[in-house]
Scaffold this motif. Structure first.
Motif, PDB file in Angstrom:
ATOM      1  N   PRO A 174      22.363  29.408  46.040  1.00 43.77           N
ATOM      2  CA  PRO A 174      22.827  29.870  47.031  1.00 43.77           C
ATOM      3  C   PRO A 174      24.310  30.433  47.087  1.00 43.77           C
ATOM      4  O   PRO A 174      25.457  31.477  47.491  1.00 43.77           O
ATOM      5  CB  PRO A 174      22.846  30.087  48.956  1.00 43.77           C
ATOM      6  N   TYR A 175      25.342  29.135  46.771  1.00 42.55           N
ATOM      7  CA  TYR A 175      26.569  29.153  46.459  1.00 42.55           C
ATOM      8  C   TYR A 175      27.332  29.768  45.977  1.00 42.55           C
ATOM      9  O   TYR A 175      28.460  30.298  45.288  1.00 42.55           O
ATOM     10  CB  TYR A 175      27.060  27.657  47.236  1.00 42.55           C
ATOM     11  N   THR A 176      26.407  30.141  44.094  1.00 46.66           N
ATOM     12  CA  THR A 176      26.860  30.288  42.856  1.00 46.66           C
ATOM     13  C   THR A 176      26.002  31.350  42.715  1.00 46.66           C
ATOM     14  O   THR A 176      26.737  32.362  41.812  1.00 46.66           O
ATOM     15  CB  THR A 176      26.645  29.687  41.684  1.00 46.66           C
ATOM     16  N   GLY A 177      24.967  31.685  43.379  1.00 43.35           N
ATOM     17  CA  GLY A 177      23.733  33.481  42.970  1.00 43.35           C
ATOM     18  C   GLY A 177      23.240  33.066  41.742  1.00 43.35           C
ATOM     19  O   GLY A 177      22.463  33.608  41.054  1.00 43.35           O
ATOM     20  N   GLU A 178      23.636  31.421  40.427  1.00 40.37           N
ATOM     21  CA  GLU A 178      22.698  31.230  39.845  1.00 40.37           C
ATOM     22  C   GLU A 178      21.349  30.513  39.660  1.00 40.37           C
ATOM     23  O   GLU A 178      21.143  29.582  40.731  1.00 40.37           O
ATOM     24  CB  GLU A 178      23.314  30.093  38.907  1.00 40.37           C
ATOM     25  N   THR A 179      20.494  31.152  39.215  1.00 48.42           N
ATOM     26  CA  THR A 179      19.593  30.121  38.842  1.00 48.42           C
ATOM     27  C   THR A 179      18.808  29.227  37.634  1.00 48.42           C
ATOM     28  O   THR A 179      19.667  29.844  36.108  1.00 48.42           O
ATOM     29  CB  THR A 179      18.268  31.263  38.552  1.00 48.42           C
ATOM     30  N   VAL A 180      19.050  27.724  38.284  1.00 46.75           N
ATOM     31  CA  VAL A 180      19.078  26.515  37.591  1.00 46.75           C
ATOM     32  C   VAL A 180      18.199  25.619  37.600  1.00 46.75           C
ATOM     33  O   VAL A 180      16.564  26.485  38.403  1.00 46.75           O
ATOM     34  CB  VAL A 180      20.417  25.729  38.115  1.00 46.75           C
ATOM     35  N   ARG A 181      17.469  25.305  36.755  1.00 50.20           N
ATOM     36  CA  ARG A 181      16.110  24.236  36.437  1.00 50.20           C
ATOM     37  C   ARG A 181      16.279  23.284  37.187  1.00 50.20           C
ATOM     38  O   ARG A 181      17.427  22.659  37.302  1.00 50.20           O
ATOM     39  CB  ARG A 181      16.579  24.253  35.217  1.00 50.20           C
TER      40      ARG A 181
END
Length: 334
Positions: free
Chosen positions: A126-133
């Motif tokens: 939620p801090y970057t909007g990026e989906t991470v593994r």
């Protein structure tokens, strides 16, 4: 009459108590571990800490379970509940010739979606909007020798006697050490040159269990809190802020069979990583050094690509207070 190992320990424990008052029983075998409460005795603390960490019946393994919440903490905004986690350990204990105990342990922890409870392979940061593994924790091994001394001094636990007749042991450690994730190599994963970490534990047990020589491990309710930099797979770099782990834990009765009490998805996810995580190390396997989760990350993962123009996410600017006292105590942030 056949006597089980557990019954034998119980008889030996009673013999020790009688021998203290009856010279005629001086040759009675002593208990394998101390049960008479002596909060200032290094030997009692050693044996009690061992019973809190594993089963002193060396023929058995002990399964420990934990579950908790992970929060994100940044300046100028409310703390966020990010996800939950759940895991377990399998421990085996051995007595060493000098009276200390060797604890052999494997442990694994998975992260769950805070809404659905499902074990996550990916997570929307939620801090970057990026989906991470998502990378689970798999400590193989995490071994320890439990002895009377720690760092050259007798180890005396920080015990409290509670009004309900239970006793609580508290322990904590504050660390500041070189980060295995070198920032120049792990730009998106590393929080900086050093890692600042705090861990706090409690174990609460009954007096009856402490004094019972048949209890080769101690049923307890425990808590664990860890304050640590952003997890490397969150790809936060050296962004300001920390992660809080807040959890409870307990040993499960039934030896290695207690694994059947755990959620099916937890066992299935563990099997997918490595079957040996479902058992404790043996003495023959007690050859590898312990690794921190960051050291394991360096060995098993690769640095994430750094997009052009990327920089660590920053917290919001400090909110301005306009002087309206009617707003005091109201929530700022999202």
């Amino acid at each position: 009459m056949d006597i089980t190992r557990r019954q034998g320990l119980a008889i030996a424990g009673l013999g020790t108590m009688w021998a203290a008052t009856s010279p005629a029983l001086a040759s009675t075998p002593k208990s394998k571990f101390l049960t008479k409460i002596d909060l200032l005795s290094p030997e009692w603390n050693r044996d009690t800490r061992a019973r809190l960490n594993g089963d002193l019946d060396e023929s058995k393994e002990l399964v420990g379970w934990m579950k908790g919440l992970i929060q994100g903490v940044r300046p100028n905004e409310p703390v966020r509940d990010l996800m939950t986690f759940e895991g377990f350990s399998v421990t085996r204990m051995y007595r060493r010739p000098d009276g200390s105990w060797r604890k052999l342990l494997r442990e694994i922890v998975f992260y769950r979606d805070i809404e659905t409870g499902k074990i996550m392979d990916t997570w929307l940061n939620p801090y970057t909007g990026e989906t991470v593994r998502v990378v689970p924790i798999a400590n193989d091994p995490y071994n320890q020798t439990i002895e009377t001394n720690f760092m050259g001094k007798p180890w005396i636990g920080n015990w409290d006697r509670n009004p309900d007749g239970t006793l609580t042991l508290s322990a904590g450690v504050n660390l500041f050490y070189p980060n295995a994730l070198v920032p120049s190599v792990w730009q998106r994963e590393s929080s900086g040159d050093f890692a600042q970490v705090t861990e706090n534990f409690t174990w609460t047990v009954t007096q009856d269990d402490l004094e019972n020589p048949a209890k080769t491990y101690l049923p307890c309710v425990g808590s664990w809190q860890r304050i640590t930099p952003w997890l490397p797979w969150m790809l936060m770099g050296d962004a300001p802020g920390t992660i809080n782990y807040i959890s409870h834990f307990a040993p499960l009765p039934g030896g290695i069979g207690a694994l059947s009490r755990l959620p099916d998805d937890l066992i299935a996810a563990t099997r997918a990583i490595d079957l040996k995580m479902l058992r404790a190390p043996t003495l023959e396997e007690d050859t590898l050094p312990n690794e921190s989760s960051l050291e394991a990350y360096v060995k098993e993962q690769k640095p994430a690509p750094v997009p052009a123009g990327w920089s660590p996410p920053q917290p919001p600017a400090p909110p301005k207070f306009n002087g309206n006292k009617s707003k005091l105590g109201q929530q700022f942030g999202e």
